[in-house]
Design a protein around this motif. Structure first.
Motif, PDB file in Angstrom:
ATOM      1  N   GLU A  85       1.527  -2.611  -6.309  1.00 14.79           N
ATOM      2  CA  GLU A  85       1.331  -1.412  -5.509  1.00 14.79           C
ATOM      3  C   GLU A  85      -0.098  -0.917  -5.675  1.00 14.79           C
ATOM      4  OE1 GLU A  85       4.317   1.464  -6.510  1.00 14.79           O
ATOM      5  OE2 GLU A  85       5.813   0.472  -5.241  1.00 14.79           O
ATOM      6  N   MET A  86      -0.706  -0.543  -4.552  1.00 12.60           N
ATOM      7  CA  MET A  86      -2.070  -0.024  -4.564  1.00 12.60           C
ATOM      8  C   MET A  86      -2.110   1.255  -3.744  1.00 12.60           C
ATOM      9  SD  MET A  86      -4.213  -3.596  -3.992  1.00 12.60           S
ATOM     10  CE  MET A  86      -5.813  -2.844  -4.264  1.00 12.60           C
ATOM     11  N   SER A  87      -2.928   2.193  -4.174  1.00 13.35           N
ATOM     12  CA  SER A  87      -3.104   3.428  -3.417  1.00 13.35           C
ATOM     13  C   SER A  87      -3.971   3.158  -2.192  1.00 13.35           C
ATOM     14  CB  SER A  87      -3.765   4.493  -4.291  1.00 13.35           C
ATOM     15  OG  SER A  87      -5.109   4.125  -4.580  1.00 13.35           O
ATOM     16  N   SER A  88      -3.997   4.101  -1.269  1.00 16.77           N
ATOM     17  CA  SER A  88      -4.843   3.945  -0.080  1.00 16.77           C
ATOM     18  C   SER A  88      -6.305   3.796  -0.467  1.00 16.77           C
ATOM     19  CB  SER A  88      -4.671   5.153   0.850  1.00 16.77           C
ATOM     20  OG  SER A  88      -3.379   5.182   1.403  1.00 16.77           O
TER      21      SER A  88
ATOM     22  N   GLU B  21      -7.505   2.523  -3.328  1.00 18.52           N
ATOM     23  CA  GLU B  21      -7.706   1.193  -3.908  1.00 18.52           C
ATOM     24  C   GLU B  21      -7.750   0.128  -2.816  1.00 18.52           C
ATOM     25  OE1 GLU B  21      -5.584   1.564  -8.283  1.00 18.52           O
ATOM     26  OE2 GLU B  21      -4.314   1.352  -6.493  1.00 18.52           O
ATOM     27  N   CYS B  22      -6.880   0.278  -1.822  1.00 20.62           N
ATOM     28  CA  CYS B  22      -6.873  -0.669  -0.700  1.00 20.62           C
ATOM     29  C   CYS B  22      -8.192  -0.614   0.065  1.00 20.62           C
ATOM     30  CB  CYS B  22      -5.714  -0.353   0.247  1.00 20.62           C
ATOM     31  SG  CYS B  22      -4.081  -0.679  -0.443  1.00 20.62           S
TER      32      CYS B  22
ATOM     33  N   TYR C  52      -5.706  -1.971   4.833  1.00 19.47           N
ATOM     34  CA  TYR C  52      -5.013  -2.262   3.580  1.00 19.47           C
ATOM     35  C   TYR C  52      -4.623  -3.739   3.536  1.00 19.47           C
ATOM     36  CZ  TYR C  52      -0.850  -1.519   6.533  1.00 19.47           C
ATOM     37  OH  TYR C  52       0.089  -1.571   7.538  1.00 19.47           O
TER      38      TYR C  52
ATOM     39  N   CYS D 239       0.856  -1.183   0.000  1.00 18.19           N
ATOM     40  CA  CYS D 239       0.000   0.000   0.000  1.00 18.19           C
ATOM     41  C   CYS D 239       0.895   1.237   0.000  1.00 18.19           C
ATOM     42  CB  CYS D 239      -0.908   0.000   1.222  1.00 18.19           C
ATOM     43  SG  CYS D 239      -2.035   1.411   1.283  1.00 18.19           S
ATOM     44  N   VAL D 240       0.799   2.022  -1.051  1.00 18.48           N
ATOM     45  CA  VAL D 240       1.640   3.214  -1.192  1.00 18.48           C
ATOM     46  C   VAL D 240       1.080   4.339  -0.317  1.00 18.48           C
ATOM     47  CG1 VAL D 240       2.594   4.891  -2.809  1.00 18.48           C
ATOM     48  CG2 VAL D 240       2.191   2.528  -3.541  1.00 18.48           C
ATOM     49  N   HIS D 241       1.905   4.855   0.573  1.00 16.20           N
ATOM     50  CA  HIS D 241       1.508   5.936   1.483  1.00 16.20           C
ATOM     51  C   HIS D 241       0.212   5.602   2.228  1.00 16.20           C
ATOM     52  CE1 HIS D 241       4.654   8.128  -0.500  1.00 16.20           C
ATOM     53  NE2 HIS D 241       3.992   8.194  -1.647  1.00 16.20           N
TER      54      HIS D 241
END
Length: 286
Positions: free
Chosen positions: A152-155, A157-158, A27, A18-20
């Protein structure tokens, strides 16, 4: 002597980064599939030192395993899954010694969803029923295409992924409250079919199980689904055959046996009609 959890091979495994991540947002940590054939697969929450407030959802595709909590012991067959806190001291899940079929399942582990998990389990229990065609299950299975690659997934998307899982589990838990009698019959027939997908299906057995007439069952099921129970069974067996041909080491003959077919010519004929290829051709070109 206490059994200690061990790591067994994956059919496929997709770790998630989870990116940032936002502090209060859930997540995923990873999504994977396994095919278990050994009693070494045994997990007790009280012995887990890798829980760290992690939770998960595990869903059976074929075969079955056992999940146990303070309320009892449950067979987790096809179409069933369990939601749990990984280090919950009251939970145990394992592959039973008397199993004859591999326990094939997908699972996802996630973080920061402890409160949601605990409330769901407290109100509705750990075990849930979801049809294989459920969009959430289909979405989890789609992660097989990233096998071995960390994605990698954004917050956002998570959050959407985890929220979608809980939304479907909640809908499953509450569906009996709102469904019509005919919808209830169709759902129960589907559940019966998925729990006996490896058997030779008969309308009489299903009707006897539901305690209704064969005519009423057939008429109601077709009204709700647009197909007869026999057609539905055939379609679901074809779907399962495709999945096994793609992800299992079983031979075509073994898959045929797993699905309850005795006549290989008949199976090949209906498979080719549905998919456009023979089972062996499908496996080679998957």
């Amino acid at each position: 002597m206490e059994k200690k959890p061990i790591t067994l091979p994956y059919v496929w495994n997709t770790p998630v980064n989870c990116v940032h991540p936002l502090t209060a947002f859930p997540y995923p940590l990873g999504i994977a599939a396994q095919s278990i054939t050994t009693c070494d697969y045994y997990f007790e929450g009280r012995l887990r030192n890798d829980g760290n407030r992690r939770c998960g959802f595990q869903y059976t595709l074929d075969g079955s395993g056992i999940f146990q909590d303070s309320g009892g012991e449950y067979e987790i067959g096809p179409g069933k899954g369990f939601l749990w806190q990984i280090d919950d001291p009251e939970t145990i899940y394992y592959y039973p010694e008397n199993s004859r079929k591999p326990w094939r399942f997908i699972f996802i582990t996630f973080y920061n969803a402890m409160d949601m998990t605990m409330e769901m389990c407290s109100r509705f229990g750990h075990v849930y029923h979801l049809a294989p065609e459920n969009p959430m299950i289909a979405n989890l299975r789609s992660f097989s295409r990233f096998d071995g690659t960390m994605i990698e997934m954004s917050s956002g998307e998570c959050l959407n992924l985890i929220s979608g899982i809980f939304a479907e589990l909640l809908a499953s838990a509450q569906e009996n409250v709102h469904e019509s009698p005919s919808t209830s019959i169709a759902r129960r027939v589907k559940k019966y079919i998925h729990e006996h997908l490896g058997d030779s299906f008969t309308l009489k057995d299903a009707a006897d199980f539901l305690k209704i007439s064969q005519e009423h069952l057939s008429r109601t099921f077709k009204k709700e689904t647009g197909m007869s129970p026999v057609e539905y069974v055939k379609n679901e067996k074809i779907k399962m055959a495709c999945e096994l041909l793609k992800s299992s080491p079983l031979s075509c003959k073994e898959i045929l046996t797993e699905l309850g077919y005795e006549n290989s010519s008949y199976f090949t004929r209906i498979f080719r009609k549905a998919v456009g290829k023979s089972p062996s051709e499908y496996r080679l070109k998957r």
